[in-house]
Design an enzyme around this catalytic site. Sequence first.
Site, short mmCIF file in Angstrom:
data_model
loop_
_atom_site.label_atom_id
_atom_site.label_comp_id
_atom_site.label_asym_id
_atom_site.label_seq_id
_atom_site.Cartn_x
_atom_site.Cartn_y
_atom_site.Cartn_z
N CYS A 2 0.85 -1.18 0.00
CA CYS A 2 0.00 0.00 0.00
C CYS A 2 0.89 1.24 0.00
O CYS A 2 2.08 1.17 -0.29
CB CYS A 2 -0.91 -0.04 1.20
N ARG A 27 -0.68 2.36 -6.50
CA ARG A 27 -0.06 1.20 -5.85
C ARG A 27 -1.08 0.12 -5.50
O ARG A 27 -0.73 -1.00 -5.19
CB ARG A 27 0.67 1.65 -4.58
N TRP A 75 -4.01 -1.91 1.49
CA TRP A 75 -4.40 -3.12 0.76
C TRP A 75 -4.47 -4.22 1.80
O TRP A 75 -3.48 -4.57 2.43
CB TRP A 75 -3.36 -3.43 -0.31
N ASN A 101 3.17 0.02 6.48
CA ASN A 101 3.27 -0.88 5.33
C ASN A 101 4.05 -2.11 5.76
O ASN A 101 5.09 -1.98 6.42
CB ASN A 101 4.02 -0.21 4.17
N GLY A 102 3.60 -3.28 5.33
CA GLY A 102 4.33 -4.49 5.66
C GLY A 102 3.46 -5.46 6.44
O GLY A 102 2.23 -5.33 6.51
N GLU A 478 3.54 -13.47 -20.76
CA GLU A 478 3.34 -12.08 -20.37
C GLU A 478 2.06 -11.51 -20.98
O GLU A 478 1.33 -10.76 -20.32
CB GLU A 478 4.56 -11.23 -20.78
N LYS A 482 -1.02 -9.91 -18.79
CA LYS A 482 -1.51 -8.56 -19.00
C LYS A 482 -3.02 -8.55 -19.12
O LYS A 482 -3.70 -7.70 -18.55
CB LYS A 482 -0.90 -7.94 -20.27
N GLU A 485 -4.87 -9.62 -15.67
CA GLU A 485 -4.72 -8.77 -14.50
C GLU A 485 -5.48 -7.46 -14.61
O GLU A 485 -5.84 -6.87 -13.59
CB GLU A 485 -3.24 -8.52 -14.17
N HIS A 501 -1.31 -32.49 -25.60
CA HIS A 501 -1.15 -33.26 -24.37
C HIS A 501 -2.25 -32.94 -23.35
O HIS A 501 -2.06 -33.14 -22.15
CB HIS A 501 0.23 -33.03 -23.76
N LYS A 600 1.16 -2.25 -6.95
CA LYS A 600 2.28 -2.01 -7.84
C LYS A 600 3.55 -2.70 -7.37
O LYS A 600 4.23 -3.37 -8.12
CB LYS A 600 2.51 -0.51 -7.99
#
Length: 605
Positions: A2, A27, A75, A101-102, A478, A482, A485, A501, A600
């Site tokens: 966050c 973020r 977040w 944060n954390g 990738e 994209k 997300e 397969h 982010k």
Amino acid sequence: MCGIVGYTGFEEAGNIIIEGLKRLEYRGYDSAGVAVNGNDGISMVKTRGKVEVLESKVRENGGLSGHSGIGHTRWATHGQPSDVNAHPHMSESGKFAVVHNGIIENYAELRSELSSKGITFLSETDTEVIVALLEYYYDGNIKKAFMKTVSRLQGSYALGILCADAPGSVFLAKNKSPLIIGIGAGDNYFASDITAFMSYTRNVIDLEDGEFAELKPDEIKVFDCLGRKIEKEERRITWDVSAAEKNGFEHFMLKEIYEQPNALKQTIEPRIKGGRVVLDDIELNLKDINRIVVTACGSAYHAGYAGKYIIEKLCRINTEVELASEIRYRDFVMDEHTLVIVISQSGETADTIAAMKECKGHGAKVFAICNVVGSTVAKLADYVLYTWAGPEIAVATTKGYTTQLAAMTLFAVWGASQLGMINEETEREQTDELLRLPAVAQRTLDLNTSVMELAAKYHEMKSLFFIGRNLDYCVALEGSLKLKEISYIHSEAYAAGELKHGTIALIEPGRLVIALCCYNRLFEKTMSNIEQVKARGANVLAVADVENKKVISEADEALLIPKVNEFFFPILEIIPLQLFAYYVAKENGCDIDKPKNLAKSVTVE
């Protein structure tokens, strides 16, 4: 994951902090709050939802008066998004307020201990134990209480703290989570990201793990973990603040897609001199290396995956790619002859940092590819190659990925030359091609003006597949990421040869398959896979170079790139897929720059 921001000075802190929180919205977050220390003590407003909701709530409450304060965009990690769980958190008496944060890993143990002493908790968060500890240890000496509190915390944290008894001060502490101090004139700032205060100052101090600080309007004191005052060097941010603005684009993601030609130029041009790749300050002898391990997370992992193919082809060194979140828990065999390449846009990715520490502990040398000067990854690495891509604001990386891949390609050409795997003539050919990439990236953008119509056609699909071989498969990973997300549409990337397969069982009429067809050595095999899915009713959207007439005639639609050297096309191939993901998400009304549940910079495990 966050954002936090703080201020002390002579202006109204609340206004500055809310503006700072707006600059940190990219973020990712689900709630926001602000606390200000004024004449009547600490006042606080917080809410579930966006910063604009917080701003309205502050106005409804008559504003916040005071000249020092802290703010937060959260977040959720512990406890669901709610007004109560939002930061800041305040101690029972109102003496302390904190933003964090954390993750405090031993919070349950601390909470149980403090509850047994009669302390009441209101939220479900790990953060609330911090203010409870501060109040428990406080006897009038803030520094002493602060040191005792952080000594009890296990895990990661960037802390901003207010104390009602020190209305002009803001207190900070850092461990394994980004935190930076902004130096003003008669005021000072802190934040988890420079963009929060760049409109006020470009002069900064980086805090190291274990350090803490006290900010006053006209003074900054930094202390080590033992409480001894230390002197810190200042540095100046050189990139333009306009780089963190949209500049007429509807979203940061679209702006950053279109910034890729210039970002590639910034990464590539300074490293090519006289037809050779020159990596200044990289005193690494690859003749001492018999194995390379690339490790990263998310899009950076995909860049590393593509880089593996290029390094092995050019340098002929065995190269493996490992997810950073997995490598740290493996019983990995490595020694001083192993080179670990770590890739991180922010330089603060928690799993990547933990992985590189683990690898260094086994004696491996660490080579970092990173965008942020002074970041934790850059400081820990033995060698650093900066991408110099400028700030990337959108959660979904675009120019971060392409410049990482460009840096990996530069490393491969440099290494091949050092090892004698290519001669001067070949190196010049490859560096000439690298120097062309910014212009060719611009041409790629110009070639794909039809992508909006394709997005309008396919935006209602529920599930799709990306297929490719070799380097095409790396880019497929990738491209799939994209799309899912930012549009929330399920997609999977498969090595095209794996279709038979099992996966081909999911191909049905109308299913979209995006086939990447730029690796010409295996083109005929990819064409066979295209024919197989078309025979089962799939719609095929191909990505190919403009000279490939066969795939353009076989596919239902095509996205195009200019023809380039076989090692360099992955940098271009992702660009139309970025555009496709963007316009699909826009058609579906998604919050493109701030997709749900994502952040982010992933600074927690």
